[in-house]
Design a protein around this motif. Structure first.
Motif, PDB file in Angstrom:
ATOM      1  N   UNK A  38      -4.079  31.360  59.717  1.00  0.00           N
ATOM      2  CA  UNK A  38      -3.829  31.512  61.148  1.00  0.00           C
ATOM      3  C   UNK A  38      -5.104  31.834  61.916  1.00  0.00           C
ATOM      4  N   UNK A  39      -6.156  31.113  61.559  1.00  0.00           N
ATOM      5  CA  UNK A  39      -7.390  31.088  62.355  1.00  0.00           C
ATOM      6  C   UNK A  39      -7.810  29.625  62.375  1.00  0.00           C
ATOM      7  N   UNK A  40      -8.432  29.209  63.469  1.00  0.00           N
ATOM      8  CA  UNK A  40      -8.811  27.805  63.569  1.00  0.00           C
ATOM      9  C   UNK A  40      -9.869  27.460  62.523  1.00  0.00           C
ATOM     10  N   UNK A  41      -9.863  26.201  62.104  1.00  0.00           N
ATOM     11  CA  UNK A  41     -10.884  25.750  61.155  1.00  0.00           C
ATOM     12  C   UNK A  41     -12.153  25.403  61.905  1.00  0.00           C
ATOM     13  N   UNK A  42     -13.285  25.701  61.298  1.00  0.00           N
ATOM     14  CA  UNK A  42     -14.549  25.148  61.765  1.00  0.00           C
ATOM     15  C   UNK A  42     -14.909  23.999  60.834  1.00  0.00           C
ATOM     16  N   UNK A  43     -15.067  22.807  61.389  1.00  0.00           N
ATOM     17  CA  UNK A  43     -15.305  21.634  60.547  1.00  0.00           C
ATOM     18  C   UNK A  43     -16.570  20.881  60.966  1.00  0.00           C
ATOM     19  N   UNK A  44     -17.451  21.559  61.652  1.00  0.00           N
ATOM     20  CA  UNK A  44     -18.655  20.907  62.168  1.00  0.00           C
ATOM     21  C   UNK A  44     -19.635  20.442  61.104  1.00  0.00           C
ATOM     22  N   UNK A  45     -19.468  20.930  59.867  1.00  0.00           N
ATOM     23  CA  UNK A  45     -20.332  20.512  58.758  1.00  0.00           C
ATOM     24  C   UNK A  45     -19.484  19.959  57.613  1.00  0.00           C
ATOM     25  N   UNK A  46     -18.281  19.519  57.953  1.00  0.00           N
ATOM     26  CA  UNK A  46     -17.268  19.268  56.927  1.00  0.00           C
ATOM     27  C   UNK A  46     -17.192  17.810  56.494  1.00  0.00           C
ATOM     28  N   UNK A  47     -16.415  17.630  55.434  1.00  0.00           N
ATOM     29  CA  UNK A  47     -16.047  16.318  54.897  1.00  0.00           C
ATOM     30  C   UNK A  47     -14.528  16.276  54.979  1.00  0.00           C
ATOM     31  N   UNK A  48     -14.040  15.850  56.154  1.00  0.00           N
ATOM     32  CA  UNK A  48     -12.623  16.037  56.465  1.00  0.00           C
ATOM     33  C   UNK A  48     -11.688  15.364  55.459  1.00  0.00           C
TER      34      UNK A  48
END
Ligand code: ZN
Length: 319
Positions: free
Chosen positions: A189-199
């Motif tokens: 229940x916290x937003x994901x940070x995906x700025x460096x991710x491999x979705x």
């Protein structure tokens, strides 16, 4: 009116809660701020994550020291992000453990990430002037690493489960108490940070591997401790749902010849009803959409975030 940049206007302190998840297994959560943890061995302690600064780390250690005075032998870093690693010097650990890829990422982009995260989340950088420099892991591994806790304390398994939140995330598994420290691969229940991710990897095989541990306690990167299989699986599946929602809406805009801004607006509209009230949702989403757009453009290795690029993307999408 323009939205304040990232979490720069988030200045109110959070309430911290130290939970004893199982005998000798500790988690400190803080209303959506980055979590940290520790596991006791027979003669030593293993700490998990280091916080953003030595001062922030000392605050956590002060709480941990009310429960155990064993020396800290190992400090485990689940990934390279500045708010998780730059407090490392406060632990005086014999070794700092991370994946090979995390070490390479620190070498490649650690300084830029430090500047970027300081700009995005200034509140977390308590007494930042004490940070002695980048944190360099002193022991690395590719896929798996075990720490024998001694006596009846069991083993810790550190494992790379595939590319996800970054290229090099690892999890920490304490089989004895069925406790999983998932780093930023799972948020409760916290937003994901995906700025460096491999979705695409993260939403499929990587989360499948995380789920396969069958954890009964899960400490994610942010948010409350999930206790019980149902809560653990809910946290993992909410993480997957967030990722799949982004993949669907950014993907649709990309395939239909839309713009990045249209991708952002469609994704925001789709995710906000369910996830918009979670911590750091507005902060993360522009960076997330930009990175996923890059992936659809065929850019495999995440571009490096700098303070300038942060502001540019923010101005384009959130203003
Ligand atoms: Zn992170």
């Amino acid at each position: 009116m323009a939205k304040p940049f990232a979490s720069s206007a988030d200045t109110a302190p959070k309430t911290e809660t130290l939970e004893i998840v199982a005998p000798g297994v500790y988690a400190l959560t803080a209303e959506g701020d980055p979590n940290v943890g520790a596991v006791e061995g027979q003669n030593f302690v293993v700490c998990i994550e280091a916080r953003a600064t030595p001062a922030a780390a000392r605050d956590w250690l002060g709480q941990l020291r009310q429960h155990t005075d064993k020396p800290i032998r190992h400090l485990v870093l689940t990934h390279y992000h500045a708010v998780r690693v730059l407090g490392a010097s406060a632990f005086n650990a014999d070794e700092i453990i991370a994946s090979d890829v995390t070490k390479a990422l620190i070498e490649e982009r650690g300084k830029e990430d430090w500047d970027s995260e300081f700009g995005r989340m200034p509140r977390l950088f308590k007494q930042a002037e004490e940070i002695p420099g980048l944190t360099m892991p002193t022991r690395t591994f590719k896929a798996r690493h075990f720490i024998d806790l001694g006596g009846e304390f069991g083993m810790l398994e550190l494992r790379f489960c595939g590319r996800g939140h970054t290229a090099g995330d690892i999890i920490v598994w304490h089989e004895k108490s069925k406790t999983l420290f998932a780093g930023d691969l799972v948020e409760a229940q916290a937003a994901l940070y995906t700025g460096d991710a491999f979705h695409m990897d993260w939403a499929s095989t990587t989360l499948d591997q995380v789920k396969a541990f069958g954890a009964e306690n899960l400490i994610g990167g942010r948010g409350a401790v999930a206790r019980g299989s149902a809560a653990v699986n809910a946290a993992i599946e909410q993480t997957r749902e967030f990722l799949n929602g982004m993949i669907e809406h950014v993907g649709h805009a990309h395939r239909s010849g839309g713009t990045l801004k249209q991708a952002f607006e469609a994704t925001h509209a789709a995710l906000a009803p369910k996830f918009g009230h979670w911590p750091i949702f507005e902060h993360c989403l522009p960076f997330n959409v930009q990175r996923l757009w890059d992936e659809f453009d065929g850019i495999d290795w995440p571009r490096i975030w700098t303070m300038d690029r942060d502001r540019e993307v923010w101005a384009q999408l959130q203003d």
